[in-house]
Design an enzyme around this catalytic site. Structure first.
Site, mmCIF file in Angstrom:
data_model
loop_
_atom_site.group_PDB
_atom_site.id
_atom_site.type_symbol
_atom_site.label_atom_id
_atom_site.label_comp_id
_atom_site.label_asym_id
_atom_site.label_seq_id
_atom_site.Cartn_x
_atom_site.Cartn_y
_atom_site.Cartn_z
ATOM 1 N N ASP A 54 2.623 8.413 9.411
ATOM 2 C CA ASP A 54 3.254 8.218 10.733
ATOM 3 C C ASP A 54 3.443 6.717 10.980
ATOM 4 O O ASP A 54 2.852 5.882 10.306
ATOM 5 C CB ASP A 54 2.409 8.880 11.845
ATOM 6 C CG ASP A 54 1.064 8.184 12.078
ATOM 7 O OD1 ASP A 54 0.021 8.858 11.989
ATOM 8 O OD2 ASP A 54 1.060 6.963 12.345
ATOM 9 N N HIS A 57 0.416 5.157 1.348
ATOM 10 C CA HIS A 57 0.881 6.496 0.951
ATOM 11 C C HIS A 57 2.298 6.754 1.434
ATOM 12 O O HIS A 57 2.715 7.921 1.529
ATOM 13 C CB HIS A 57 -0.068 7.577 1.476
ATOM 14 C CG HIS A 57 -1.400 7.542 0.808
ATOM 15 N ND1 HIS A 57 -2.517 8.118 1.368
ATOM 16 C CD2 HIS A 57 -1.804 6.984 -0.348
ATOM 17 C CE1 HIS A 57 -3.555 7.916 0.555
ATOM 18 N NE2 HIS A 57 -3.151 7.221 -0.484
ATOM 19 N N CYS A 67 15.584 8.492 -3.087
ATOM 20 C CA CYS A 67 16.556 9.177 -3.947
ATOM 21 C C CYS A 67 16.065 9.117 -5.395
ATOM 22 O O CYS A 67 15.929 8.040 -5.975
ATOM 23 C CB CYS A 67 17.933 8.509 -3.850
ATOM 24 S SG CYS A 67 19.133 9.248 -4.988
ATOM 25 N N ASN A 90 -15.641 6.014 13.045
ATOM 26 C CA ASN A 90 -15.178 7.370 12.765
ATOM 27 C C ASN A 90 -15.804 8.345 13.761
ATOM 28 O O ASN A 90 -16.844 8.061 14.355
ATOM 29 C CB ASN A 90 -15.541 7.770 11.320
ATOM 30 C CG ASN A 90 -14.690 8.914 10.800
ATOM 31 O OD1 ASN A 90 -13.472 8.843 10.759
ATOM 32 N ND2 ASN A 90 -15.351 10.005 10.451
HETATM 33 C C1 BV8 Z 1 -4.074 8.321 -7.528
HETATM 34 C C2 BV8 Z 1 0.554 11.277 1.731
HETATM 35 C C3 BV8 Z 1 -4.050 7.236 -9.549
HETATM 36 C C4 BV8 Z 1 1.212 12.596 1.771
HETATM 37 C C5 BV8 Z 1 -1.659 11.622 0.806
HETATM 38 C C6 BV8 Z 1 -6.644 15.065 -10.287
HETATM 39 C C7 BV8 Z 1 -5.314 14.786 -10.591
HETATM 40 C C8 BV8 Z 1 -4.648 13.693 -10.049
HETATM 41 C C9 BV8 Z 1 -5.320 12.857 -9.166
HETATM 42 C C10 BV8 Z 1 -6.626 13.160 -8.869
HETATM 43 C C11 BV8 Z 1 -7.305 14.233 -9.406
HETATM 44 N N1 BV8 Z 1 -8.576 14.255 -8.918
HETATM 45 C C12 BV8 Z 1 -8.713 13.217 -8.063
HETATM 46 C C13 BV8 Z 1 -7.549 12.550 -8.029
HETATM 47 C C14 BV8 Z 1 -7.251 11.385 -7.263
HETATM 48 C C15 BV8 Z 1 -6.568 11.902 -6.002
HETATM 49 C C16 BV8 Z 1 -7.658 12.328 -5.056
HETATM 50 O O1 BV8 Z 1 -8.340 11.474 -4.515
HETATM 51 N N2 BV8 Z 1 -7.770 13.653 -4.839
HETATM 52 C C17 BV8 Z 1 -8.787 14.148 -3.936
HETATM 53 C C18 BV8 Z 1 -8.305 15.457 -3.298
HETATM 54 C C19 BV8 Z 1 -10.088 14.322 -4.706
HETATM 55 N N3 BV8 Z 1 -5.819 10.803 -5.491
HETATM 56 C C20 BV8 Z 1 -4.537 10.650 -5.846
HETATM 57 O O2 BV8 Z 1 -3.904 11.431 -6.499
HETATM 58 C C21 BV8 Z 1 -3.922 9.331 -5.369
HETATM 59 N N4 BV8 Z 1 -3.337 8.680 -6.491
HETATM 60 O O3 BV8 Z 1 -5.247 8.574 -7.684
HETATM 61 O O4 BV8 Z 1 -3.350 7.628 -8.398
HETATM 62 C C22 BV8 Z 1 -3.084 7.146 -10.575
HETATM 63 C C23 BV8 Z 1 -3.396 6.298 -11.585
HETATM 64 C C24 BV8 Z 1 -2.508 6.170 -12.575
HETATM 65 C C25 BV8 Z 1 -1.329 6.910 -12.550
HETATM 66 C C26 BV8 Z 1 -1.025 7.763 -11.515
HETATM 67 C C27 BV8 Z 1 -1.919 7.886 -10.505
HETATM 68 C C28 BV8 Z 1 -2.841 9.557 -4.352
HETATM 69 C C29 BV8 Z 1 -3.415 10.228 -3.147
HETATM 70 C C30 BV8 Z 1 -2.382 10.207 -2.047
HETATM 71 C C31 BV8 Z 1 -2.092 11.604 -1.563
HETATM 72 N N5 BV8 Z 1 -1.217 11.535 -0.389
HETATM 73 N N6 BV8 Z 1 -0.876 11.463 1.907
HETATM 74 C C32 BV8 Z 1 1.123 13.208 3.127
HETATM 75 O O5 BV8 Z 1 0.469 12.635 4.011
HETATM 76 O O6 BV8 Z 1 1.751 14.253 3.300
HETATM 77 S S1 BV8 Z 1 -3.307 11.885 1.037
HETATM 78 C C33 BV8 Z 1 -3.570 12.300 2.629
HETATM 79 O O7 BV8 Z 1 -4.825 12.933 2.659
HETATM 80 C C34 BV8 Z 1 -3.718 11.104 3.534
HETATM 81 O O8 BV8 Z 1 -2.803 10.096 3.237
HETATM 82 C C35 BV8 Z 1 -5.136 10.701 3.367
HETATM 83 O O9 BV8 Z 1 -5.272 9.795 2.305
HETATM 84 C C36 BV8 Z 1 -5.773 12.016 2.972
HETATM 85 C C37 BV8 Z 1 -6.503 12.612 4.145
HETATM 86 O O10 BV8 Z 1 -7.543 11.743 4.400
HETATM 87 P P1 BV8 Z 1 -7.847 11.244 5.875
HETATM 88 O O11 BV8 Z 1 -6.747 10.363 6.358
HETATM 89 O O12 BV8 Z 1 -9.192 10.699 5.811
HETATM 90 O O13 BV8 Z 1 -7.809 12.529 6.788
HETATM 91 P P2 BV8 Z 1 -8.905 13.687 6.855
HETATM 92 O O14 BV8 Z 1 -8.306 14.787 7.649
HETATM 93 O O15 BV8 Z 1 -9.440 13.959 5.490
HETATM 94 O O16 BV8 Z 1 -10.102 13.030 7.693
HETATM 95 C C38 BV8 Z 1 -9.892 12.684 9.038
HETATM 96 C C39 BV8 Z 1 -11.086 11.863 9.472
HETATM 97 O O17 BV8 Z 1 -10.866 11.439 10.817
HETATM 98 C C40 BV8 Z 1 -12.389 12.649 9.455
HETATM 99 O O18 BV8 Z 1 -13.398 11.824 8.905
HETATM 100 C C41 BV8 Z 1 -12.664 12.907 10.938
HETATM 101 O O19 BV8 Z 1 -14.052 12.887 11.215
HETATM 102 C C42 BV8 Z 1 -11.994 11.731 11.589
HETATM 103 N N7 BV8 Z 1 -11.527 11.992 12.955
HETATM 104 C C43 BV8 Z 1 -10.963 13.130 13.439
HETATM 105 N N8 BV8 Z 1 -10.651 12.949 14.732
HETATM 106 C C44 BV8 Z 1 -11.007 11.674 15.062
HETATM 107 C C45 BV8 Z 1 -11.567 11.053 13.927
HETATM 108 N N9 BV8 Z 1 -12.030 9.796 13.935
HETATM 109 C C46 BV8 Z 1 -11.942 9.109 15.099
HETATM 110 N N10 BV8 Z 1 -11.423 9.630 16.233
HETATM 111 C C47 BV8 Z 1 -10.955 10.895 16.244
HETATM 112 N N11 BV8 Z 1 -10.443 11.399 17.381
#
Ligand code: BV8
Length: 228
Positions: free
Chosen positions: A94, A109, A117, A201
């Site tokens: 966003d 991200h 494209c 957080n």
């Molecule tokens: C990479 C964009 C390396 C899209 C997103 C197997 C195969 C391939 C990769 C992997 C694998 N295993 C692991 C990986 C690495 C992978 C990964 O980490 N996977 C996880 C699931 C284990 N990562 C990747 O693939 C990344 N790339 O590693 O590249 C590489 C190296 C060489 C060559 C190629 C690649 C890319 C990851 C990016 C994915 N895209 N977003 C879209 O948004 O649609 S990720 C998306 O989810 C977000 O961007 C964010 O990163 C993630 C969610 O996390 P949060 O933002 O923390 O949100 P969440 O809901 O989880 O938590 C919210 C928090 O807020 C909570 O803590 C809550 O308590 C708190 N909260 C809630 N309300 C409030 C609050 N805090 C304060 N006030 C409030 N009111």
């Protein structure tokens, strides 16, 4: 913060939660019965492009109806007033940081505002719907995807992020679960660089143990308290 000169701030979905944008955890990681991890991938796009394009069209439409909250506004005030280095690295697609007035923002991200494209590899501002397969504004080919980084894809500007961490005195993580790498690893990188670390957080995250200090509560309360 007076002795701090250079600050890196990481934000996640939690900073936009009180603006009405679902976090990934709150939505139970589900959208139309699909796990987000299963939709936000190149494989899903290859397998079922309509499903993925519909997902992003709906997310863009939802984001456009939302407003920045007090946490975004507090960071924008800090950005405007801070005379040292400051970088807001957001995982969010966003644009609420920018709409609150922040300028030193890096979308690691990508952002819902742009389309990419895959035919001519250009990115362009986009407000329409991708499901209708519009032509690329540059080459005309109907080959646009959302300009967001999917699981398995390299996040943007990683060199710039690590360079900022190497210069930082303070690393602050706001509203992120610490579930997704490499963002989740930044606190460990900061610690190894002897950078002070602070987590703001709603609750303890998966990375809480790595932070020198943590404050828990809604971002609209604890972020302005920290900034002001
Ligand atoms: C990479 C964009 C390396 C899209 C997103 C197997 C195969 C391939 C990769 C992997 C694998 N295993 C692991 C990986 C690495 C992978 C990964 O980490 N996977 C996880 C699931 C284990 N990562 C990747 O693939 C990344 N790339 O590693 O590249 C590489 C190296 C060489 C060559 C190629 C690649 C890319 C990851 C990016 C994915 N895209 N977003 C879209 O948004 O649609 S990720 C998306 O989810 C977000 O961007 C964010 O990163 C993630 C969610 O996390 P949060 O933002 O923390 O949100 P969440 O809901 O989880 O938590 C919210 C928090 O807020 C909570 O803590 C809550 O308590 C708190 N909260 C809630 N309300 C409030 C609050 N805090 C304060 N006030 C409030 N009111």
């Amino acid at each position: 913060m007076s002795e701090m000169r250079n600050i890196v701030i990481l934000t996640g979905a939690g900073i936009s939660a009180e603006s009405g944008i679902d976090t990934f955890r709150d939505a139970g990681g589900l959208w139309e019965r699909h796990r987000v991890e299963d939709v936000a991938t190149p494989e899903a796009f290859a397998r079922d492009p309509d499903l993925v394009l519909r997902f992003y069209d709906q997310r863009r439409e939802a984001i456009q109806t939302k407003e920045p909250n007090a946490a975004h506004e507090a960071l924008a005030r800090l950005d405007a007033a801070w005379d040292g280095d400051l970088l807001i690295v957001t995982q969010n697609v966003d644009d609420l940081h920018e709409r609150a007035g922040a300028s030193r923002v890096l979308h690691m991200h990508g952002t819902h505002l742009n389309a990419w494209c895959t035919a001519c590899d250009t990115r362009s501002r986009w407000t329409g719907t991708l499901i209708d397969r519009p032509g690329c504004p540059v080459c005309g080919t109907p080959a646009l995807r959302p300009d967001v980084v999917w699981f398995g894809e390299m996040p943007y500007e990683m060199d710039r992020i690590y360079a900022a961490l190497r210069q930082a005195d303070l690393f602050v993580s706001i509203g992120t679960s610490g579930a997704v790498y490499p963002a989740a690893g930044f606190v460990q990188d900061a610690r190894s660089l002897r950078v002070r670390t602070l987590e703001l957080n709603l609750e303890a995250s998966m990375g809480s143990r790595w932070f020198h200090d943590s404050r828990h509560g809604p971002a609209t309360q604890i972020v302005p308290q920290w900034v002001d």
